[in-house]
Design an enzyme around this catalytic site. Structure first.
Site, short mmCIF file in Angstrom:
data_model
loop_
_atom_site.label_atom_id
_atom_site.label_comp_id
_atom_site.label_asym_id
_atom_site.label_seq_id
_atom_site.Cartn_x
_atom_site.Cartn_y
_atom_site.Cartn_z
N ASP A 194 0.83 -1.21 0.00
CA ASP A 194 0.00 0.00 0.00
C ASP A 194 0.87 1.26 0.00
O ASP A 194 1.72 1.43 0.88
CB ASP A 194 -0.90 0.03 1.23
CG ASP A 194 -1.93 -1.09 1.23
OD1 ASP A 194 -1.82 -2.02 0.42
OD2 ASP A 194 -2.84 -1.04 2.09
N ALA A 242 -2.47 0.59 6.75
CA ALA A 242 -2.52 1.77 5.88
C ALA A 242 -3.35 2.92 6.45
O ALA A 242 -4.20 2.76 7.32
CB ALA A 242 -3.06 1.38 4.51
N ARG A 302 -10.29 -0.28 9.12
CA ARG A 302 -8.94 0.24 8.85
C ARG A 302 -8.98 1.32 7.76
O ARG A 302 -10.03 1.68 7.27
CB ARG A 302 -8.02 -0.90 8.42
CG ARG A 302 -8.52 -1.73 7.24
CD ARG A 302 -7.51 -2.82 6.89
NE ARG A 302 -7.96 -3.70 5.83
CZ ARG A 302 -8.55 -4.88 6.01
NH1 ARG A 302 -8.78 -5.32 7.24
NH2 ARG A 302 -8.92 -5.62 4.97
N GLU A 319 -11.69 -1.57 0.79
CA GLU A 319 -10.45 -1.09 1.39
C GLU A 319 -10.03 0.28 0.86
O GLU A 319 -10.40 0.68 -0.22
CB GLU A 319 -9.32 -2.08 1.11
CG GLU A 319 -9.55 -3.47 1.70
CD GLU A 319 -8.33 -4.35 1.56
OE1 GLU A 319 -7.64 -4.55 2.58
OE2 GLU A 319 -8.06 -4.83 0.44
#
Length: 415
Positions: free
Chosen positions: A46, A132, A202, A287
């Site tokens: 990432d 991340a 996240r 994500e």
């Protein structure tokens, strides 16, 4: 703290049935198996360009900076040496998440990145994994807030403040020493570990809303509720064609794009809000959500995998997007299906973790590229940058650039 009312936009199974993995306008060009590797000693995945809160990718005193999830390569570690005596790079690569660290790189050219090292010293982050987020340049003094995810034990959105120092020779990120935990999944809007041991929570991406001037953050979550108790109802189905009413085990896929609002522009206190987009019955992972603001529209991008799709629907690893005229929606899936930029069927795992920048450039990392027969080559390095054109609700792949080409849109000279 806030008086905000909105209904989440539902990414429906009918929308997802429109995904076309063979549409050349939404397919990432093939990555060559002879790609260069930016480091022989670390894997990166990432990638997070330094930016301002409006999304502008910045350089500082002429130096571009990226932060990457990073893990050491272990070619000489006995546990990664196979029975044939050779380095098992596949196993080393697959184990990387457990030792992910935030590291930074700098460049004068927006490519040819020079490794700077860890952002935080060992022991600063309160958990074993640094996952991340987003590095934000706050001012012309060089202050930076790194929003990121503290993982294992648990998962919490956090930030750490430090500063950038430059010279003619390079860049240092300094004084990232005090981590502030901001919030965790609440169980009301977002699934907790107690509700689902494989929950997702996240990838904070803070931004200033261009309309109301407030500081918000999008992040990845799952819709709250005990695992397996969600319902794939008429709204989640959408107007599916005959024969597509059966959903199998789709109730287990409950991804969503979450939202929070800050008390003020310091970003030290946050209130969790309902999801902006839900994918119940469609996909379990949304994500690294992030915005591009263009032509009076809110382009909300996220990344997802083929393997996280629900029964009966599918799509490639890549970028998915939703567009609307207001922060709180409603949103429409881009290109009718949501797919913006997917891996080609011939190389389904070639790239991942795309970040769409306001200039239309899209960065990602190389995962694995087929070579000959059943063989493939592991990446752990920057992929070729591509450009996409956004036109209303549609997107089009336009150009391919060099590996890891992430040029600044603006240079900030420190005072």
């Amino acid at each position: 703290m806030s008086n905000i009312n909105y209904a989440p936009t539902i990414w429906s199974r009918a929308d997802a049935l429109k995904v076309n993995e063979n549409d050349p306008t939404t397919t990432q060009p093939l990555v060559s198996p002879d790609f260069p590797v930016m480091s022989d000693t670390v894997f990166i995945w990432d990638t997070m360009p330094l930016r301002e809160l409006d999304g502008t990718v910045v350089s500082v005193n002429g130096w571009s900076v990226i932060v990457t999830l990073t893990a050491d390569r272990h070619p000489d570690d006995p546990q990664y040496v196979g029975a044939n005596g050779r380095y098992d790079i596949k196993r080393d690569w697959e184990d990387r998440h457990g030792r992910a660290r935030m590291c930074y790189w700098y460049s004068r050219t927006g490519k040819d990145w020079i490794f700077g090292g860890r952002v935080m010293a060992e022991g600063v982050s309160p958990t074993t994994r640094e996952w991340a987020g987003t590095p934000v340049l706050l001012n012309d003094k060089g202050d930076i807030d790194l929003y990121y995810t503290c993982v294992t034990p648990g998962a919490a959105i956090a930030k750490v403040r430090g500063r950038i120092v430059t010279s003619d020779k390079g860049v240092e990120l300094k004084d990232f020493t005090e981590v502030k935990t901001l919030f965790e999944a609440d169980g009301k809007y977002y699934q907790t570990e107690a509700q689902n041991s494989t929950w997702n929570f996240r990838d904070p991406s803070p931004f200033i809303d261009p309309n109301d001037g407030k500081l918000y953050m999008v992040f990845e979550g799952n819709v709250a509720g005990e695992r397996g108790t969600h319902t794939v109802g008429a709204a989640e189905l959408g107007p599916v064609p005959p024969g597509h009413e059966e959903t199998g085990g789709a109730r287990f896929q409950v991804g969503c794009i979450g939202l929070a609002v800050a008390k003020d522009l310091s970003g030290d206190e946050w209130e969790i809000l309902p999801p902006l987009v839900t994918a119940v019955g469609v996909n379990d992972q949304t994500e690294r959500p992030h915005y591009v603001f263009q032509d009076g529209k809110y382009y909300l991008f996220t990344i997802s995998h083929k393997f996280t799709y629900a029964d009966g629907v599918t799509g490639p690893d890549g970028v998915y997007g939703f567009v609307g005229e207001h922060l709180f929606g409603p949103y429409r899936p881009m290109n009718a299906s949501g797919l913006v930029l997917g891996n080609p069927p011939a190389q389904p795992f070639q790239t991942y973790s795309h970040c769409v920048m306001p200039n239309g450039l899209v960065t990602s990392f190389i995962d694995s590229v087929p070579t000959s027969g059943e063989d493939y080559r592991i990446g752990g390095t920057e992929a070729p940058t591509v450009r996409i054109l956004l036109e209303g609700d549609r997107s089009f792949v336009q150009e391919v650039y060099d590996y890891g080409y992430i040029p600044a849109m603006k240079n900030v000279v420190l005072s």
